[in-house]
Design a protein around this motif. Structure first.
Motif, PDB file in Angstrom:
ATOM      1  N   VAL A  74       5.180  11.114   3.717  1.00  0.00           N
ATOM      2  CA  VAL A  74       7.097  11.497   3.013  1.00  0.00           C
ATOM      3  C   VAL A  74       7.755   9.677   3.067  1.00  0.00           C
ATOM      4  CG1 VAL A  74       7.597  11.576   5.739  1.00  0.00           C
ATOM      5  CG2 VAL A  74       9.259  12.901   3.616  1.00  0.00           C
ATOM      6  N   GLN A  75       7.743   9.015   3.621  1.00  0.00           N
ATOM      7  CA  GLN A  75       8.760   7.712   3.129  1.00  0.00           C
ATOM      8  C   GLN A  75       7.865   7.209   2.710  1.00  0.00           C
ATOM      9  OE1 GLN A  75       7.318   6.170   7.627  1.00  0.00           O
ATOM     10  NE2 GLN A  75       9.589   6.278   8.332  1.00  0.00           N
ATOM     11  N   ASP A  76       6.995   7.324   1.300  1.00  0.00           N
ATOM     12  CA  ASP A  76       6.313   6.939   0.796  1.00  0.00           C
ATOM     13  C   ASP A  76       6.343   7.241  -0.845  1.00  0.00           C
ATOM     14  OD1 ASP A  76       5.098   4.614   1.675  1.00  0.00           O
ATOM     15  OD2 ASP A  76       3.452   5.554   1.686  1.00  0.00           O
ATOM     16  N   ARG A  77       7.472   8.450  -0.706  1.00  0.00           N
ATOM     17  CA  ARG A  77       8.266   8.546  -1.952  1.00  0.00           C
ATOM     18  C   ARG A  77       9.112   8.230  -3.212  1.00  0.00           C
ATOM     19  NH1 ARG A  77      10.636  14.731   0.601  1.00  0.00           N
ATOM     20  NH2 ARG A  77      11.601  13.177   1.486  1.00  0.00           N
ATOM     21  N   GLU A  78       9.823   7.926  -2.400  1.00  0.00           N
ATOM     22  CA  GLU A  78      10.100   7.346  -3.429  1.00  0.00           C
ATOM     23  C   GLU A  78      10.016   6.250  -4.055  1.00  0.00           C
ATOM     24  OE1 GLU A  78      14.421   5.283  -2.202  1.00  0.00           O
ATOM     25  OE2 GLU A  78      14.941   7.536  -1.361  1.00  0.00           O
ATOM     26  N   THR A  79       8.607   5.341  -3.143  1.00  0.00           N
ATOM     27  CA  THR A  79       8.064   4.136  -3.804  1.00  0.00           C
ATOM     28  C   THR A  79       6.971   4.275  -4.349  1.00  0.00           C
ATOM     29  OG1 THR A  79       8.782   2.966  -1.986  1.00  0.00           O
ATOM     30  CG2 THR A  79       6.639   2.428  -3.647  1.00  0.00           C
ATOM     31  N   LEU A  80       6.246   6.214  -3.991  1.00  0.00           N
ATOM     32  CA  LEU A  80       5.281   6.762  -5.454  1.00  0.00           C
ATOM     33  C   LEU A  80       5.401   7.172  -6.746  1.00  0.00           C
ATOM     34  CD1 LEU A  80       2.282   7.074  -5.360  1.00  0.00           C
ATOM     35  CD2 LEU A  80       2.998   9.781  -4.566  1.00  0.00           C
ATOM     36  N   SER A  81       6.941   7.327  -6.685  1.00  0.00           N
ATOM     37  CA  SER A  81       7.465   7.519  -8.058  1.00  0.00           C
ATOM     38  C   SER A  81       7.351   6.413  -8.998  1.00  0.00           C
ATOM     39  CB  SER A  81       9.059   8.267  -7.592  1.00  0.00           C
ATOM     40  OG  SER A  81       9.564   7.357  -7.806  1.00  0.00           O
ATOM     41  N   LEU A  82       7.598   5.701  -8.369  1.00  0.00           N
ATOM     42  CA  LEU A  82       7.859   3.812  -9.462  1.00  0.00           C
ATOM     43  C   LEU A  82       6.776   3.258  -9.067  1.00  0.00           C
ATOM     44  CD1 LEU A  82      10.884   2.606  -8.068  1.00  0.00           C
ATOM     45  CD2 LEU A  82      11.015   4.015 -10.018  1.00  0.00           C
ATOM     46  N   MET A  83       5.250   3.252  -8.456  1.00  0.00           N
ATOM     47  CA  MET A  83       4.286   2.882  -8.139  1.00  0.00           C
ATOM     48  C   MET A  83       2.923   3.833  -8.239  1.00  0.00           C
ATOM     49  SD  MET A  83       5.445  -0.166  -5.441  1.00  0.00           S
ATOM     50  CE  MET A  83       3.648  -0.508  -5.469  1.00  0.00           C
ATOM     51  N   GLU A  84       1.910   3.159  -8.609  1.00  0.00           N
ATOM     52  CA  GLU A  84       0.850   3.915  -8.395  1.00  0.00           C
ATOM     53  C   GLU A  84      -0.176   4.669  -7.026  1.00  0.00           C
ATOM     54  OE1 GLU A  84      -3.015   2.303 -10.717  1.00  0.00           O
ATOM     55  OE2 GLU A  84      -4.090   4.707 -10.738  1.00  0.00           O
ATOM     56  N   TYR A  85      -0.252   5.369  -6.837  1.00  0.00           N
ATOM     57  CA  TYR A  85      -0.898   5.765  -4.776  1.00  0.00           C
ATOM     58  C   TYR A  85      -1.916   4.236  -5.099  1.00  0.00           C
ATOM     59  CZ  TYR A  85      -3.882   7.961  -1.445  1.00  0.00           C
ATOM     60  OH  TYR A  85      -4.058   7.572   0.052  1.00  0.00           O
ATOM     61  N   ASN A  86      -2.214   3.638  -4.010  1.00  0.00           N
ATOM     62  CA  ASN A  86      -3.126   2.530  -4.248  1.00  0.00           C
ATOM     63  C   ASN A  86      -3.375   2.298  -1.968  1.00  0.00           C
ATOM     64  OD1 ASN A  86      -1.341   1.350  -3.077  1.00  0.00           O
ATOM     65  ND2 ASN A  86      -0.907  -0.846  -3.704  1.00  0.00           N
ATOM     66  N   TYR A  87      -3.476   3.570  -1.771  1.00  0.00           N
ATOM     67  CA  TYR A  87      -3.784   3.310  -0.572  1.00  0.00           C
ATOM     68  C   TYR A  87      -5.046   3.329  -0.201  1.00  0.00           C
ATOM     69  CZ  TYR A  87      -3.034   3.898   4.556  1.00  0.00           C
ATOM     70  OH  TYR A  87      -2.746   3.001   5.409  1.00  0.00           O
ATOM     71  N   LEU A  88      -5.588   2.034   0.750  1.00  0.00           N
ATOM     72  CA  LEU A  88      -6.577   1.556   0.843  1.00  0.00           C
ATOM     73  C   LEU A  88      -7.243   2.250   2.517  1.00  0.00           C
ATOM     74  CD1 LEU A  88      -7.359  -2.220  -0.275  1.00  0.00           C
ATOM     75  CD2 LEU A  88      -7.675  -0.199  -1.215  1.00  0.00           C
ATOM     76  N   ASP A  89      -7.944   3.681   3.058  1.00  0.00           N
ATOM     77  CA  ASP A  89      -8.442   4.366   3.628  1.00  0.00           C
ATOM     78  C   ASP A  89      -9.439   3.349   4.426  1.00  0.00           C
ATOM     79  OD1 ASP A  89      -6.539   6.700   3.864  1.00  0.00           O
ATOM     80  OD2 ASP A  89      -7.498   6.743   1.894  1.00  0.00           O
ATOM     81  N   LEU A 140       1.457  -1.078  -0.189  1.00  0.00           N
ATOM     82  CA  LEU A 140      -0.229   0.186  -0.281  1.00  0.00           C
ATOM     83  C   LEU A 140       0.672   1.451   0.084  1.00  0.00           C
ATOM     84  CD1 LEU A 140      -2.368  -1.089   2.880  1.00  0.00           C
ATOM     85  CD2 LEU A 140      -2.890  -1.476   0.142  1.00  0.00           C
ATOM     86  N   VAL A 141       0.767   2.145  -1.252  1.00  0.00           N
ATOM     87  CA  VAL A 141       1.777   3.117  -1.496  1.00  0.00           C
ATOM     88  C   VAL A 141       0.355   4.375  -0.872  1.00  0.00           C
ATOM     89  CG1 VAL A 141       3.290   4.353  -2.692  1.00  0.00           C
ATOM     90  CG2 VAL A 141       3.083   2.024  -2.346  1.00  0.00           C
ATOM     91  N   GLY A 142       0.701   5.323   0.020  1.00  0.00           N
ATOM     92  CA  GLY A 142      -0.054   6.350   0.218  1.00  0.00           C
ATOM     93  C   GLY A 142       1.306   7.947  -0.576  1.00  0.00           C
ATOM     94  N   ASN A 143       0.579   9.231   0.434  1.00  0.00           N
ATOM     95  CA  ASN A 143       1.009   9.853   0.500  1.00  0.00           C
ATOM     96  C   ASN A 143       2.306  10.713   1.571  1.00  0.00           C
ATOM     97  OD1 ASN A 143       0.683  10.916  -2.804  1.00  0.00           O
ATOM     98  ND2 ASN A 143      -1.458  11.917  -2.071  1.00  0.00           N
TER      99      ASN A 143
END
Length: 385
Positions: A286-301, A281-284
């Motif tokens: 600060v620790q997801d910044r690098e991952t988010l540049s490689l993957m689509e946002y998919n965080y389940l709230d 699960l990738v959100g917005n």
């Protein structure tokens, strides 16, 4: 809680320190869990003739055992250790009063808000900023994710209301509203504002003496909500699946900041997993910044869908059963303040990932301690052991 702030980014060496502190905490909770487990085994042995006849006890223990088994299976299958760690913490906390833990967490959240915002104000930490697709700017004021500030404030204030018996003056309600709106304008956390406005509505109804006049109705409503709760995961799944029909569901998705479409994508990609998936699960944050540049946002709230896709259907069912048992016991003991907190958090978890986050709200710990302590108290364990 500092692990959820910009301190770990602005001061990288702290991440290593926090990592070792977490490991030390894990070891402590593991030792404590083993001690508590042995202690309760001895208690069960001493009360074996009476307690073995209690169907609720046998059923609760069976569900907890099943939960542990599938948590280990999930760990082996997905390499995700979060649930096993959470269950260890829950086991180690069997002797802790859930009310005390809730109050302590609320105080820590208020303290963290004051400390982090002060640190940001004097320049010790930076402001993490994200942009919505429409260009709306979201500020964190020192936290590692823009919604952390609003989330901590919401639950901290919920604890404050708990201590005040949910009875505030109009001046206090007005202050709550002003702070809620201020935080919303800073963080643009819409779902937290929805939760806060609902609470404010309840406070106003109580202040103008409407709720006291319909007290019996409110108590019946809470009782009905207890039995409605098990349908929350089903409702979440159906709403997510219905996104493909468009129309109203697209509008609903837009209102809830794309939460519906993300559930639909998870359903399309993973179906209904029995033992969980290796979904990342990738959100917005600060620790997801690098991952988010490689993957689509998919965080389940949605907490229930997050549990389903991280840990699987069986674990979701086990947790739901234990929560239902806990709610019934709280209602039976007439602890209506605590029941209100549980129902609010469980309902708000439909649009927030709070249910298994003990940093946000520790109510999940009560699903072990409340049923087991209730049964032992019933048999006069304090006098017999």
């Amino acid at each position: 809680m500092l692990n959820t702030t910009m301190f770990i980014v602005d001061y990288p060496f702290l991440e290593c320190i926090f990592k070792y502190l977490r490991y030390m905490a894990y070891i402590f909770f593991l030792i404590k869990a083993i001690y508590v487990f042995i202690d309760y085994i001895l208690k069960i042995y001493n009360l074996r003739k009476e307690i073995i006849k209690n169907k609720l006890f046998i059923f609760t223990i069976a569900i907890i055992f099943l939960l542990y088994i599938f948590a280990i299976i999930n760990l082996l299958y997905t390499k995700n250790k979060d649930l096993v760690i959470l269950l260890t913490i829950m086991m180690s906390s069997l002797n802790i009063e859930i009310e005390d833990l809730i109050i302590l967490t609320g105080k820590m959240q208020f303290a963290s808000i004051i400390f982090v915002i002060f640190s940001y104000t004097v320049g010790l930490v930076s402001n993490y900023v994200t942009l919505r697709s429409d260009g709306t700017c979201r500020n964190s004021l020192g936290f590692g994710y823009t919604s952390n500030l609003s989330t901590f404030f919401l639950f901290g204030y919920l604890v404050y209301l708990y201590n005040k018996d949910f009875d505030l003056s109009f001046e206090e309600i007005s202050i709550f509203e002003i702070i809620s709106l201020l935080i919303f304008f800073i963080t643009d956390s819409k779902t937290q504002l929805i939760c806060e406005e609902f609470i404010i509505l309840l406070l106003i109804l109580k202040r103008v003496k409407i709720l006291p006049k319909i007290k019996n109705f409110v108590l019946q409503l809470e009782k009905y909500l207890i039995f409605v709760f098990p349908f929350y995961p089903i409702f979440s799944f159906i709403i997510g699946y219905c996104y493909k029909f468009g129309g109203f569901f697209i509008q609903l998705n837009n209102f809830f900041s794309n939460r519906i479409i993300l559930i639909y994508k998870a359903i399309s990609n993973y179906g209904i997993p029995i033992i969980g998936t290796d979904i990342q699960l990738v959100g917005n944050g600060v620790q997801d910044r690098e991952t988010l540049s490689l993957m689509e946002y998919n965080y389940l709230d949605n907490s229930y869908m997050q549990i389903l896709y991280k840990y699987g259907l069986i674990i979701l069912i086990c947790l739901s059963i234990l929560i239902l048992i806990t709610l019934l016991i709280i209602y039976n003991k007439k602890e209506f303040k605590l029941l209100t907190v549980y129902l609010l958090v469980l309902t708000f978890s439909l649009i927030n990932p709070w249910l298994l986050s003990i940093i946000t709200t520790p109510i999940i710990i009560g699903i072990f301690s409340i049923p087991i302590k209730y049964i032992f108290d019933f048999y006069g364990n304090n006098n017999k052991y």
